[in-house]
Design a protein around this motif. Structure first.
Motif, PDB file in Angstrom:
ATOM      1  N   LEU A  49       0.836  -1.193   0.000  1.00 37.79           N
ATOM      2  CA  LEU A  49       0.000   0.000   0.000  1.00 37.79           C
ATOM      3  C   LEU A  49       0.877   1.251   0.000  1.00 37.79           C
ATOM      4  N   ASN A  50       0.382   2.281  -0.681  1.00 34.55           N
ATOM      5  CA  ASN A  50       1.111   3.554  -0.752  1.00 34.55           C
ATOM      6  C   ASN A  50       0.421   4.538   0.189  1.00 34.55           C
ATOM      7  N   VAL A  51       0.749   4.442   1.455  1.00 36.07           N
ATOM      8  CA  VAL A  51      -0.019   5.095   2.520  1.00 36.07           C
ATOM      9  C   VAL A  51       0.329   6.573   2.660  1.00 36.07           C
ATOM     10  N   HIS A  52      -0.718   7.416   2.686  1.00 32.76           N
ATOM     11  CA  HIS A  52      -0.553   8.813   3.072  1.00 32.76           C
ATOM     12  C   HIS A  52      -1.001   9.029   4.513  1.00 32.76           C
ATOM     13  N   GLY A  53      -1.979   8.236   4.961  1.00 33.62           N
ATOM     14  CA  GLY A  53      -2.461   8.350   6.335  1.00 33.62           C
ATOM     15  C   GLY A  53      -3.008   7.028   6.832  1.00 33.62           C
ATOM     16  N   VAL A  54      -2.767   6.745   8.099  1.00 32.19           N
ATOM     17  CA  VAL A  54      -3.333   5.563   8.760  1.00 32.19           C
ATOM     18  C   VAL A  54      -3.971   6.020  10.065  1.00 32.19           C
ATOM     19  N   ILE A  55      -5.209   5.598  10.291  1.00 31.08           N
ATOM     20  CA  ILE A  55      -5.925   5.932  11.515  1.00 31.08           C
ATOM     21  C   ILE A  55      -6.189   4.633  12.275  1.00 31.08           C
ATOM     22  N   PHE A  56      -5.559   4.488  13.419  1.00 27.16           N
ATOM     23  CA  PHE A  56      -5.864   3.368  14.308  1.00 27.16           C
ATOM     24  C   PHE A  56      -6.745   3.892  15.431  1.00 27.16           C
ATOM     25  N   ASP A  57      -8.030   3.546  15.387  1.00 25.84           N
ATOM     26  CA  ASP A  57      -8.958   3.907  16.459  1.00 25.84           C
ATOM     27  C   ASP A  57      -9.044   2.712  17.405  1.00 25.84           C
ATOM     28  N   GLU A  58      -8.783   2.943  18.685  1.00 25.16           N
ATOM     29  CA  GLU A  58      -8.724   1.896  19.712  1.00 25.16           C
ATOM     30  C   GLU A  58      -7.618   0.882  19.398  1.00 25.16           C
ATOM     31  N   LEU A  59      -6.402   1.367  19.393  1.00 23.58           N
ATOM     32  CA  LEU A  59      -5.243   0.507  19.154  1.00 23.58           C
ATOM     33  C   LEU A  59      -5.175  -0.631  20.165  1.00 23.58           C
ATOM     34  N   HIS A  60      -5.678  -0.394  21.387  1.00 20.21           N
ATOM     35  CA  HIS A  60      -5.579  -1.427  22.421  1.00 20.21           C
ATOM     36  C   HIS A  60      -6.393  -2.670  22.070  1.00 20.21           C
ATOM     37  N   ALA A  61      -7.320  -2.553  21.133  1.00 21.06           N
ATOM     38  CA  ALA A  61      -8.159  -3.692  20.759  1.00 21.06           C
ATOM     39  C   ALA A  61      -7.527  -4.560  19.680  1.00 21.06           C
ATOM     40  N   GLN A  62      -6.380  -4.163  19.145  1.00 19.95           N
ATOM     41  CA  GLN A  62      -5.712  -4.980  18.130  1.00 19.95           C
ATOM     42  C   GLN A  62      -5.303  -6.325  18.732  1.00 19.95           C
ATOM     43  N   PRO A  63      -5.668  -7.445  18.094  1.00 14.90           N
ATOM     44  CA  PRO A  63      -5.377  -8.764  18.672  1.00 14.90           C
ATOM     45  C   PRO A  63      -3.894  -9.116  18.665  1.00 14.90           C
ATOM     46  N   ASN A  64      -3.139  -8.512  17.772  1.00 13.04           N
ATOM     47  CA  ASN A  64      -1.694  -8.735  17.721  1.00 13.04           C
ATOM     48  C   ASN A  64      -1.058  -7.535  17.025  1.00 13.04           C
ATOM     49  N   ARG A  65       0.238  -7.597  16.743  1.00 12.02           N
ATOM     50  CA  ARG A  65       0.939  -6.450  16.188  1.00 12.02           C
ATOM     51  C   ARG A  65       1.059  -6.494  14.669  1.00 12.02           C
ATOM     52  N   GLN A  66       0.528  -7.534  14.026  1.00 13.80           N
ATOM     53  CA  GLN A  66       0.756  -7.716  12.592  1.00 13.80           C
ATOM     54  C   GLN A  66       0.255  -6.536  11.763  1.00 13.80           C
ATOM     55  N   LEU A  67      -0.992  -6.142  11.957  1.00 12.10           N
ATOM     56  CA  LEU A  67      -1.556  -5.068  11.148  1.00 12.10           C
ATOM     57  C   LEU A  67      -0.806  -3.761  11.408  1.00 12.10           C
ATOM     58  N   TYR A  68      -0.483  -3.503  12.657  1.00 13.87           N
ATOM     59  CA  TYR A  68       0.257  -2.283  13.000  1.00 13.87           C
ATOM     60  C   TYR A  68       1.601  -2.252  12.282  1.00 13.87           C
ATOM     61  N   ASP A  69       2.322  -3.350  12.311  1.00  8.26           N
ATOM     62  CA  ASP A  69       3.644  -3.377  11.678  1.00  8.26           C
ATOM     63  C   ASP A  69       3.549  -3.199  10.168  1.00  8.26           C
ATOM     64  N   VAL A  70       2.592  -3.883   9.548  1.00  6.30           N
ATOM     65  CA  VAL A  70       2.448  -3.774   8.095  1.00  6.30           C
ATOM     66  C   VAL A  70       2.105  -2.351   7.677  1.00  6.30           C
ATOM     67  N   MET A  71       1.215  -1.694   8.446  1.00  8.97           N
ATOM     68  CA  MET A  71       0.746  -0.371   8.047  1.00  8.97           C
ATOM     69  C   MET A  71       1.734   0.745   8.378  1.00  8.97           C
ATOM     70  N   THR A  72       2.621   0.551   9.328  1.00  6.02           N
ATOM     71  CA  THR A  72       3.496   1.645   9.756  1.00  6.02           C
ATOM     72  C   THR A  72       4.960   1.460   9.381  1.00  6.02           C
ATOM     73  N   LYS A  73       5.366   0.262   9.024  1.00  3.11           N
ATOM     74  CA  LYS A  73       6.775   0.018   8.710  1.00  3.11           C
ATOM     75  C   LYS A  73       7.013   0.082   7.202  1.00  3.11           C
ATOM     76  N   GLY A  74       7.362   1.268   6.712  1.00  2.75           N
ATOM     77  CA  GLY A  74       7.737   1.413   5.309  1.00  2.75           C
ATOM     78  C   GLY A  74       6.611   1.663   4.349  1.00  2.75           C
ATOM     79  N   SER A  75       5.367   1.609   4.809  1.00  5.42           N
ATOM     80  CA  SER A  75       4.249   1.752   3.875  1.00  5.42           C
ATOM     81  C   SER A  75       4.061   3.187   3.392  1.00  5.42           C
ATOM     82  N   GLY A  76       4.667   4.162   4.083  1.00  2.00           N
ATOM     83  CA  GLY A  76       4.517   5.561   3.665  1.00  2.00           C
ATOM     84  C   GLY A  76       5.788   6.163   3.100  1.00  2.00           C
ATOM     85  N   ASP A  77       6.732   5.318   2.717  1.00  3.36           N
ATOM     86  CA  ASP A  77       8.032   5.816   2.254  1.00  3.36           C
ATOM     87  C   ASP A  77       7.931   6.673   1.002  1.00  3.36           C
ATOM     88  N   ALA A  78       6.905   6.420   0.168  1.00  2.43           N
ATOM     89  CA  ALA A  78       6.794   7.169  -1.086  1.00  2.43           C
ATOM     90  C   ALA A  78       6.086   8.510  -0.900  1.00  2.43           C
TER      91      ALA A  78
END
Length: 510
Positions: A146-175
């Protein structure tokens, strides 16, 4: 550097939007001071090249302070007002966030004529710049590329694991020149989660222990030394208290929390934004003991009742509990528990566990079965005999542990009901048991084995605030308490016309 014009641009955009829920529906979104400060800092603080300094913002705040509304407003600005061609803005695992954004668009004519909803893809497309805002599910493996310009995590504490967070925040907005990862959440209860990891980073930056010039931290909550019962602490933790939050509702929640340790944990977590333990000791012994009303088993012969069966393992305690529903408003729910333990390992368990099983056996509160494992056939015959004395309408059992015995009991003519041990099934009767105990609407006769098990209960809380007994974290056995909760559920569901108080009210969702 601070660019006041950039900050004002975002504030003006959001103030054109309108609230979407309850009495606030249709009211212009005039940012409260704390909201305006956060927006100004995030969007007005820039680097020398004019692009935003912060690419990650972490905002931790109690519930009902308008998290979903501000998150949706920021998502719409990043999509429509940030001057980014082909902006891709994603909301993570939060369908309600899209619902809020859609309603905001519906109430804003300028946006409505420029945005095309594509609801099959959970997407809002901003036509002038070919940008979109889309809500994603938790399947992180599909989100790479994904070529991310913005990511909104509403209620981050409800994430069952870190997978989605890592995918969306690690390198996805480099462009992108100024991607923004906006994380907004209430405190959680899992200290091994990605949310707690980010919380600790935010806390360390606020305390000066760490430095990250791209990370913007905000934490609203009470400190360890604060008095949680002091209303001044409530205002400290809730910057919207008195605006979007009614102080009387907080007071009502507090009164309930004072009487119930599990609700105290929820109050501290959801209302005061404190990180609490997942599991908390639940039933105060003095509260349970106040329901030590006499139970006469012989006077109950022929009465309708409902049963819960918890087998545990073949070398452990088996519990079978009968609940007799009240026939009048003046009567109480009557509890009649039975327990079994293998005879040959009882004395070993007394020495090892320092639990007086042998005393309870002599007093008649625990029965033994021959051998070093539970004799299920003996228990089945005992339950069959109970069925001759009492009108056992249903037997609830843990579907994972008692399948064969359930089949045997069914062959004996009993109605058996599989009962899940998750929040969906356990939360309503667990909550109701506490209510009935506080109201002294339970009579348990002071059975010491059941009292011991009730004192052992720790409850686990899910992100929505539902609770259930936690066998893993309860330090000792709670089988009788679990069996009682299952029996109580069946009794409540079959009261009156046969409808359930849960059918209309449903499981608690916060």
């Amino acid at each position: 550097m601070f660019d006041e014009n950039k900050a004002k641009r975002v504030i003006q955009f959001i103030n054109q939007l309108k609230h979407t829920k309850g009495v606030w529906h249709g009211v212009p979104f005039d940012l409260l001071p704390w909201q305006e400060q956060i927006i100004s800092d995030i969007f007005g603080t820039v680097k020398k090249d004019g692009y935003r300094k912060y690419n990650t913002a972490y905002v931790e705040i109690p519930k009902k302070n308008g998290k979903s509304e501000i998150a949706a407003a920021i998502a719409l600005y990043l999509t429509c007002g940030d001057g980014e061609w082909g902006a891709e803005v994603y909301g993570c695992a939060a369908d309600k966030q899209l619902d809020v954004a859609v309603e905001m668009v519906e109430q804003c004519p300028a946006l409505k004529k420029r945005i095309k909803p594509v609801m099959s893809r959970k997407r809002l497309v901003y036509l002038p710049t070919a940008s979109f805002y889309q809500v994603l599910s938790a399947e992180a493996y599909t989100k790479h590329g994904l070529n991310v310009h913005g990511v909104i995590f509403d209620e981050l504490h409800a994430q069952p694991n870190r997978q989605l967070y890592d995918v969306m925040t690690k390198g996805s907005g480099d462009a992108r020149k100024q991607p923004l990862f906006f994380l907004i959440t209430t405190a959680g209860n899992d200290r091994n989660s990605i949310c707690y990891e980010v919380h600790k980073k935010a806390e360390d930056i606020l305390k000066g222990k760490k430095n990250d010039s791209t990370f913007y931290p905000v934490i609203y909550g009470i400190d360890e030394g604060d008095d949680w019962s002091d209303e001044n602490s409530w205002y400290k933790a809730n910057p919207s208290l008195g605006h979007t939050i009614d102080i009387d509702k907080v007071r009502a929640s507090f009164i309930s929390a004072k009487e119930n340790p599990a609700e105290e944990n929820l109050f501290r977590q959801l209302r005061l934004n404190q990180w609490v333990k997942q599991s908390v000791r639940w039933m105060p012994a003095d509260v349970w003991n106040k329901c030590n009303f006499e139970v006469n088993a012989e006077s109950l012969i022929g009465r309708e009742c409902y049963a819960g069966l918890d087998l545990s393992s073949s070398i452990d305690i088996t519990a079978f509990v009968l609940i007799f529903p009240p026939r009048t408003e003046e009567e109480r729910y009557i509890v009649l528990p039975y327990f079994w333990i293998p005879e040959e390992n009882m004395h070993l368990r007394v020495r090892r566990d320092h639990v007086p099983y042998n005393v309870w056996e002599k007093q008649g509160f625990i029965k033994t079965t021959e051998g070093n494992v539970i004799h299920y056939g003996f228990i089945e015959k005992f339950i069959e005999d109970l069925g001759d004395k009492y009108n056992i309408k249903e037997i609830a059992f843990d579907r994972w542990n008692a399948t064969q015995m359930a089949q045997n009991l069914e062959d004996l003519g009993f109605t058996v009901v599989p009962f899940g041990q998750g929040f969906k099934f356990m939360a309503p009767p667990t909550k109701r048991l506490m209510e009935l105990t506080l109201e002294k609407k339970i009579a348990h006769g002071g059975n010491p084995v059941l009292a011991w098990m009730m004192d052992n209960i720790h409850v686990r809380t899910d992100p929505a605030g539902n609770i259930k007994p936690d066998k893993e974290r309860s330090t000792e056995k709670i089988d009788g308490a679990v069996a009682m909760i299952m029996a109580l559920d069946r009794a409540i569901r079959n009261e009156g016309s046969g409808g359930s108080v849960y059918d209309g009210r449903g499981i608690l969702v916060l």
